[in-house]
Design a protein around this motif. Structure first.
Motif, short mmCIF file in Angstrom:
data_model
loop_
_atom_site.label_atom_id
_atom_site.label_comp_id
_atom_site.label_asym_id
_atom_site.label_seq_id
_atom_site.Cartn_x
_atom_site.Cartn_y
_atom_site.Cartn_z
N ALA A 136 2.78 37.52 -38.63
CA ALA A 136 4.18 37.58 -39.01
C ALA A 136 4.60 38.89 -39.64
O ALA A 136 5.74 39.06 -40.00
N TYR A 174 7.69 36.72 -33.28
CA TYR A 174 8.19 35.75 -34.26
C TYR A 174 7.91 34.31 -33.79
O TYR A 174 7.44 33.48 -34.56
N LEU A 175 8.19 34.02 -32.53
CA LEU A 175 7.94 32.69 -31.98
C LEU A 175 6.45 32.35 -32.01
O LEU A 175 6.07 31.22 -32.30
N TYR A 176 5.63 33.33 -31.72
CA TYR A 176 4.18 33.15 -31.77
C TYR A 176 3.76 32.77 -33.20
O TYR A 176 2.97 31.86 -33.41
N HIS A 177 4.32 33.48 -34.17
CA HIS A 177 4.01 33.17 -35.57
C HIS A 177 4.43 31.75 -35.93
O HIS A 177 3.70 31.04 -36.61
N LEU A 178 5.60 31.33 -35.48
CA LEU A 178 6.06 29.96 -35.78
C LEU A 178 5.09 28.93 -35.23
O LEU A 178 4.83 27.90 -35.86
N ARG A 179 4.54 29.20 -34.07
CA ARG A 179 3.62 28.25 -33.43
C ARG A 179 2.25 28.26 -34.09
O ARG A 179 1.66 27.23 -34.35
N ARG A 184 1.28 30.34 -36.95
CA ARG A 184 1.28 30.76 -38.36
C ARG A 184 0.43 31.99 -38.63
O ARG A 184 -0.19 32.13 -39.68
N LYS A 224 10.88 39.22 -30.94
CA LYS A 224 11.22 37.79 -30.90
C LYS A 224 10.03 36.97 -30.40
O LYS A 224 9.74 35.90 -30.93
#
Length: 51
Positions: A49, A39-44, A46, A36
């Protein structure tokens, strides 16, 4: 205050140089497991992922 260190790869295996990210957090490890956090790191940012 308790903190934990999270380390995860941010590039695909076999794509050359290994790239890792190391994060310090005080988020609960049950509510926010490593996947998780990743995933949050990827959202921030990009990146990172892959599963």
């Amino acid at each position: 205050m308790k903190i934990r260190i999270c380390k995860f790869r941010i590039n695909e295996p076999g794509t050359g140089k290994e790239e890792w990210e190391v994060l310090l957090t005080n988020l609960d490890k049950v509510e926010f497991p490593l996947e998780k956090i990743k995933y949050l790191y990827h959202l921030r940012w990009r990146i990172g992922a892959e599963k």
